[in-house]
Enzyme design. Structure first.
Site, short mmCIF file in Angstrom:
data_model
loop_
_atom_site.label_atom_id
_atom_site.label_comp_id
_atom_site.label_asym_id
_atom_site.label_seq_id
_atom_site.Cartn_x
_atom_site.Cartn_y
_atom_site.Cartn_z
N HIS A 48 0.83 -1.21 0.00
CA HIS A 48 0.00 0.00 0.00
C HIS A 48 0.86 1.26 0.00
O HIS A 48 1.43 1.63 1.03
CB HIS A 48 -0.90 -0.02 1.24
CG HIS A 48 -1.92 1.07 1.27
ND1 HIS A 48 -3.12 0.92 1.92
CD2 HIS A 48 -1.92 2.33 0.77
CE1 HIS A 48 -3.82 2.04 1.80
NE2 HIS A 48 -3.11 2.92 1.11
N HIS B 181 1.39 5.30 -2.28
CA HIS B 181 0.91 6.27 -3.28
C HIS B 181 2.13 6.86 -3.98
O HIS B 181 2.92 7.55 -3.33
CB HIS B 181 0.08 7.36 -2.59
CG HIS B 181 -1.13 6.83 -1.88
ND1 HIS B 181 -2.37 6.75 -2.48
CD2 HIS B 181 -1.29 6.29 -0.65
CE1 HIS B 181 -3.25 6.22 -1.64
NE2 HIS B 181 -2.61 5.92 -0.50
N LEU B 182 2.26 6.58 -5.27
CA LEU B 182 3.41 7.11 -6.02
C LEU B 182 3.04 8.37 -6.81
O LEU B 182 3.92 9.01 -7.37
CB LEU B 182 3.99 6.04 -6.95
CG LEU B 182 4.58 4.80 -6.24
CD1 LEU B 182 5.12 3.81 -7.28
CD2 LEU B 182 5.69 5.19 -5.27
N ARG B 183 1.74 8.68 -6.86
CA ARG B 183 1.23 9.98 -7.35
C ARG B 183 1.40 10.23 -8.85
O ARG B 183 1.04 11.31 -9.31
CB ARG B 183 1.88 11.15 -6.59
CG ARG B 183 1.78 11.09 -5.08
CD ARG B 183 0.36 11.09 -4.59
NE ARG B 183 0.29 11.36 -3.16
CZ ARG B 183 -0.72 11.00 -2.39
NH1 ARG B 183 -1.74 10.34 -2.89
NH2 ARG B 183 -0.72 11.28 -1.11
N ASP C 167 -9.01 3.08 -2.57
CA ASP C 167 -8.37 3.72 -1.41
C ASP C 167 -8.50 5.25 -1.45
O ASP C 167 -8.27 5.88 -2.47
CB ASP C 167 -6.89 3.34 -1.35
CG ASP C 167 -6.24 3.89 -0.09
OD1 ASP C 167 -6.82 3.73 0.99
OD2 ASP C 167 -5.17 4.52 -0.20
N HIS D 4 -10.21 0.29 1.90
CA HIS D 4 -10.06 1.42 2.83
C HIS D 4 -11.39 1.52 3.58
O HIS D 4 -12.40 1.95 3.01
CB HIS D 4 -9.77 2.69 2.02
CG HIS D 4 -9.84 3.98 2.78
ND1 HIS D 4 -8.76 4.81 2.95
CD2 HIS D 4 -10.88 4.59 3.40
CE1 HIS D 4 -9.12 5.87 3.65
NE2 HIS D 4 -10.40 5.77 3.93
N HIS E 203 -4.77 -0.51 6.18
CA HIS E 203 -4.43 0.33 7.34
C HIS E 203 -5.38 0.26 8.55
O HIS E 203 -6.05 1.24 8.89
CB HIS E 203 -4.27 1.79 6.92
CG HIS E 203 -5.27 2.34 5.96
ND1 HIS E 203 -6.63 2.25 6.14
CD2 HIS E 203 -5.11 3.01 4.80
CE1 HIS E 203 -7.25 2.84 5.14
NE2 HIS E 203 -6.35 3.31 4.30
N ASP F 116 1.43 2.80 3.57
CA ASP F 116 0.52 3.88 3.15
C ASP F 116 1.31 5.16 2.89
O ASP F 116 0.85 6.27 3.24
CB ASP F 116 -0.62 4.10 4.15
CG ASP F 116 -1.79 4.88 3.51
OD1 ASP F 116 -1.74 5.14 2.30
OD2 ASP F 116 -2.74 5.20 4.25
N HIS G 214 2.87 14.43 0.20
CA HIS G 214 2.13 15.63 -0.20
C HIS G 214 3.11 16.79 -0.35
O HIS G 214 4.20 16.77 0.22
CB HIS G 214 1.08 15.99 0.86
CG HIS G 214 -0.08 15.05 0.89
ND1 HIS G 214 -1.00 14.96 -0.14
CD2 HIS G 214 -0.48 14.15 1.81
CE1 HIS G 214 -1.90 14.05 0.15
NE2 HIS G 214 -1.61 13.52 1.33
O1 DOR Z 1 -4.07 9.69 4.73
C1 DOR Z 1 -4.39 9.24 3.65
N1 DOR Z 1 -3.81 9.67 2.52
N2 DOR Z 1 -5.35 8.32 3.58
C2 DOR Z 1 -5.87 7.91 2.40
O2 DOR Z 1 -6.74 7.08 2.39
C3 DOR Z 1 -5.40 8.49 1.13
C4 DOR Z 1 -4.04 9.00 1.28
C5 DOR Z 1 -3.62 9.88 0.14
O3 DOR Z 1 -3.83 9.50 -1.03
O4 DOR Z 1 -3.02 10.93 0.39
ZN ZN Z 2 -6.67 4.55 2.71
ZN ZN Z 3 -3.58 4.90 1.06
#
Ligand code: DOR
Ligand code: ZN
Ligand code: ZN
Length: 429
Positions: free
Chosen positions: A62, A64-66, A154, A181, A234, A307, A311
């Protein structure tokens, strides 16, 4: 470049086969060729691992590579470099992108970009529903052909239970699991932290634990009804761990992950309103942390995922209520867990490595997480004696958003190898 590497005199820990011994490890043509004491390989490049530990490369179910869409937060190149820095060799990335990974074209884009620019192996997760809107199932079969290893909405929970029921069935037809999620969006409302003492004191809107637990209970019931597997993202609450424990005892095919921040932090961290403590699900309370650790120990929780949710500074350095949720997690995951679990004597080192290697690999049926002879030489070199202090500025991730900045940790990733190639460490420089 020589195509064989001899790692000498390492403590080799591989929970997939119960190995824990000081030995040499020979890599030939990207595969593990031999694990024995005093291997003679005159042509190989030698790596002295005296005092170090070699484990299978970490596997993350899990992150996020964006990319595509949010490259200002992270991209496949920076995200996988950060993953390598954290000792990960295979990472599964979530589909909440722009465009959403709900079709084979986006899946192929991620797979191809990772092959060109990725430091580690990237296995995409496809969306459950088109556009993550919860209205219509995505083209799961076509995405599977393009390389997805699971499906998830998610970040945008599937509120419609019929949709989730169909998704579990449909995904199973393609040999895939839903990874859910769990959040009732009505119950979570516009909360920004755990509902409890600290939310009251801080005057911040709370998210009750039940917002997570009612959906976790639903997924368990759907899995039980359908006799099909479901994976839970998570897990953060004591009640969630108990639901999983009971479901597993009944034979429900449910598996679950938790994350380093739910193991190491409580909502007391939100004092001071640091937006880097904002994450969804939110940090909970001490009894939840205790239950999460017990759940990992007794198998109610199967594995640890990051996770990793990078950002941009501008989305985080704002008032708590409007800050983006998420923690940049790759580069602290192992050390946070080692410090909180192993250094404190709460969990054996081997158990922690299991939760980060073969256990997650098994859940998505991934061909990794082992140092078996003939397996891909995806491995991580650790120094368990190193004490270090987290410095978010030194992250390779574009996302510097971590509540662990400045915290002292024990145990450090020294080098990471993917298919026998050094992707992090002295040799990679
Ligand atoms: O804190 C989180 N950030 N929870 C999520 O479910 C999504 C994730 C995100 O994509 O930033
Ligand atoms: Zn999530
Ligand atoms: Zn996530």
């Amino acid at each position: 470049m020589k195509n064989s590497i001899l790692f000498q005199n390492a403590r080799i820990v591989d929970p997939s086969c119960g190995r824990d011994e000081v030995s040499d490890l020979l890599v030939e043509n990207g595969k593990i060729a031999k694990i024995e004491k005093n291997i003679q390989a005159p042509d190989a490049q030698n790596v002295d691992c005296t005092g170090k530990v070699i484990v299978p490369g970490f596997v993350d179910l899990h992150c996020h590579l964006r990319e595509p869409g949010f490259e200002y937060k992270e991209d496949i190149e920076s995200g996988t470099r950060a993953a390598a820095h954290g000792g990960f060799t295979t990472v599964c990335c979530m589909p909440n992108l722009s465009p959403v990974n709900d079709n084979a074209a986006v899946t192929s884009y991620i797979v191809n970009k990772a092959a060109q620019k990725g430091s580690v192996k990237v296995r995409p997760i496809g969306a459950i529903t088109k556009g993550l809107k919860g209205e219509e199932l995505a083209e799961i079969g076509q995405m599977k052909e393009a390389g997805i290893v699971a499906v998830s909405d998610d970040g945008k929970p599937v509120m419609n239970s019929r949709m989730m029921y169909n998704a579990i069935k449909y995904a199973a037809d393609f040999g895939l699991k839903v990874t859910s999620h769990c959040e009732d969006t009505n119950l979570a409302g516009n909360g920004v932290m755990n509902e409890g003492y600290h939310s009251t004191v801080l005057g911040l809107r709370g998210i009750p634990r039940s917002a997570e637990e009612v959906m976790l209970a639903r997924e368990i019931l759907l899995s039980e009804t359908l006799k099909l597997p479901v994976h839970i993202c998570h897990v953060s609450t004591k009640g969630g761990v108990q639901l999983l424990r009971e479901a597993k005892a009944r034979g429900v095919q449910v598996t679950a992950e938790t994350c380093p921040h739910y193991i190491a932090l409580t909502d007391a961290e939100v004092e001071g309103y640091d937006p880097n403590t904002r994450v969804n699900p939110p940090l909970r309370e001490r009894e939840d942390v205790q239950a999460i650790i017990e759940g990992l120990l007794d198998g109610s929780l199967d594995c640890i995922a990051t996770d990793h949710a990078p950002h941009h500074r501008d989305e985080k350095m704002v008032e708590y209520e409007v800050a983006a949720s998420g923690i940049s997690g790759f580069e602290t995951a192992f050390s946070v867990c080692y410090t909180a679990l192993v250094a404190t004597g709460r969990m054996s080192f081997e158990k922690l490595i299991e939760k980060m290697t073969c256990a997650p690999a098994k859940i998505f049926d991934l061909d990794c997480g082992t140092l078996g002879v003939g397996a891909c030489a995806d491995l991580t070199v650790l120094d368990l004696k190193q004490n270090w202090t987290v410095d978010a500025k030194a992250f390779l991730s574009k996302g510097k958003n971590t509540p662990f900045d400045g915290k002292p940790l024990t145990g450090k990733v020294m080098a990471t190898y993917v298919d026998g190639k050094c992707v992090y460490g002295e040799e990679a420089k």
